[in-house]
Design a protein around this motif. Structure first.
Motif, PDB file in Angstrom:
ATOM      1  N   MET A  87       0.178   4.787  -2.214  1.00  0.00           N
ATOM      2  CA  MET A  87       1.494   4.565  -2.005  1.00  0.00           C
ATOM      3  C   MET A  87       2.167   3.868  -3.362  1.00  0.00           C
ATOM      4  O   MET A  87       3.369   4.009  -3.587  1.00  0.00           O
ATOM      5  CB  MET A  87       1.665   4.190  -0.807  1.00  0.00           C
ATOM      6  N   ASP A  88       1.329   3.031  -3.771  1.00  0.00           N
ATOM      7  CA  ASP A  88       1.953   2.469  -4.987  1.00  0.00           C
ATOM      8  C   ASP A  88       2.240   3.381  -5.955  1.00  0.00           C
ATOM      9  O   ASP A  88       3.332   3.386  -6.857  1.00  0.00           O
ATOM     10  CB  ASP A  88       0.865   1.218  -5.464  1.00  0.00           C
ATOM     11  N   ASP A  91       5.215   5.965  -4.628  1.00  0.00           N
ATOM     12  CA  ASP A  91       6.394   4.932  -4.639  1.00  0.00           C
ATOM     13  C   ASP A  91       7.105   4.853  -5.873  1.00  0.00           C
ATOM     14  O   ASP A  91       8.313   4.819  -6.231  1.00  0.00           O
ATOM     15  CB  ASP A  91       6.469   3.640  -3.772  1.00  0.00           C
ATOM     16  N   ASP A  93       7.104   7.136  -7.986  1.00  0.00           N
ATOM     17  CA  ASP A  93       7.654   8.440  -8.633  1.00  0.00           C
ATOM     18  C   ASP A  93       6.805   8.862  -9.842  1.00  0.00           C
ATOM     19  O   ASP A  93       7.109   9.681 -10.788  1.00  0.00           O
ATOM     20  CB  ASP A  93       9.239   8.464  -8.979  1.00  0.00           C
ATOM     21  N   THR A 318       1.662   7.126   6.321  1.00  0.00           N
ATOM     22  CA  THR A 318       2.914   6.786   5.642  1.00  0.00           C
ATOM     23  C   THR A 318       3.476   5.689   6.396  1.00  0.00           C
ATOM     24  O   THR A 318       4.256   4.718   5.716  1.00  0.00           O
ATOM     25  CB  THR A 318       3.608   7.945   5.458  1.00  0.00           C
ATOM     26  N   LYS A 322       4.258   1.902   4.293  1.00  0.00           N
ATOM     27  CA  LYS A 322       5.428   1.005   4.394  1.00  0.00           C
ATOM     28  C   LYS A 322       5.402  -0.502   4.673  1.00  0.00           C
ATOM     29  O   LYS A 322       6.471  -0.913   4.168  1.00  0.00           O
ATOM     30  CB  LYS A 322       6.378   1.990   4.892  1.00  0.00           C
TER      31      LYS A 322
END
Length: 338
Positions: A87-88, A91, A93, A318, A322
């Motif tokens: 997710m790093d 997130d 993009d 997910t 978060k």
């Protein structure tokens, strides 16, 4: 904004090293997973497709590296070892959505991004190990009870800031809220037999050596140790227990694949993604790394199967990810690693 010359030059040099054989179709991979762990899958893919796979191992800072390289990055895919590192990258993009019927059919919705920005390729349980001699098998154990004072001086863990423990703490936040989880972390810290240190396998060795009676660790490390002549004795000194079977289930983490934002070899990269989610690669993951296949219907290895079935937490990863930064903050607040 003008990009510093030394960054663009370094990225260009790396790109040229990746493309020395420009005539050959290839996929360039940045991986948190060491190459020897994924080599059986990648070698099989190359043998069957003729597509070369070039891997750069990046232990930490994958997102920062991709950001620095920008459009000059040679990476087509990233392979991450856990949801926090995944997710790093997402997130920031740094990945792009992928549409694939194969991936959607092979990977359950819980283990892929709804927009196609990442796909799990394996799962592993965050187990609690117990001493064979001093404790016995604990099918009824929970993560929550590890904070009970009755465990004082009996627990070993690696750093609370390691991504595996961050993910577990984040799942506790998602389940119980921040205040409860902070108190849980404080209780867990108070019950430690020693300062957090080493890796998951070191915690199992500590149980063997009598330092502690319980430890947190990923399930696949247990399989690695049982099949290693030098580590089998330590592994045989513990039982693997799957926590929270009476309620929400055991926390499960993933290894995952995603296509980078500036992938140059999209077609070949997609072929590799689909291969990793297919029967052959899933069987290889299971036999070589003692992980749980993500594709339904593909059995784990006989060794892993012998540990028994367990109920896994169905909380979407997910939702866990978060809370990762909040989890790290709580670890700092209770001074877990000090």
């Amino acid at each position: 904004m003008t990009r510093p010359f030394f960054l663009t030059a370094a990225a260009a040099l790396l790109a040229s090293s990746f493309t020395a054989q420009a005539a050959a179709e290839e996929v360039n991979v940045y991986s948190n997973r060491q190459e020897f762990l994924i080599k059986p899958m990648l070698d099989t893919f190359t043998k069957e497709t003729g597509i070369d796979v070039n891997v750069v191992f990046i232990k930490d800072g994958m997102g920062e590296r991709l950001e620095r390289e920008g459009r000059l990055s040679p990476a087509d895919l990233v392979l991450t070892v856990d949801v926090s590192r995944l997710m790093d990258v997402v997130d920031k993009d740094l990945t792009q959505p992928v549409q694939s019927d194969v991936l959607e059919q092979n990977i359950p919705a819980q283990y892929r991004d709804a927009d196609g920005k990442w796909f799990a390729v394996t799962t592993r349980a965050r187990a609690i190990y117990s001493s064979v001699d001093r404790v016995g098998k604990r099918d009824d154990i929970t993560y929550e009870e590890l904070a009970d004072p009755k465990y004082k001086g009996k627990i070993c863990t690696r750093s609370g800031k390691h991504p595996y423990n961050v993910a577990l703490t984040a799942s506790m936040i998602a389940e119980h809220g921040s205040e409860y989880t902070k108190n849980w972390l404080q209780g867990l810290k108070d019950n430690l037999a020693r300062k957090p240190q080493g890796g998951d396998r070191d915690q199992i060795k500590a149980i063997r050596d009598g330092v502690c009676d319980y430890a947190l660790g990923n399930s696949y490390y247990y399989g690695v140790m049982l099949t290693n002549d030098d580590q089998r004795e330590a592994a045989e000194s513990v039982y693997i227990n799957f926590p929270n079977q009476g309620d929400r289930g055991t926390h499960v983490n993933i290894s995952a694949v995603a296509m980078t934002q500036h992938a140059k070899n999209k077609d070949a990269a997609l072929k590799l993604m689909e291969f990793l989610a297919g029967d052959e690669a899933q069987h290889l993951y299971a036999s070589a790394n003692h992980e749980y296949p993500v594709k339904p219907g593909v059995d784990p290895s006989d060794l892993v199967k012998a540990w028994g079935d367990f109920k896994s937490d169905t909380l979407p990863l997910t939702d866990v990810a978060k809370h990762a930064q909040e989890a790290i903050k709580l670890v700092d607040e209770v001074k877990y690693d000090l």
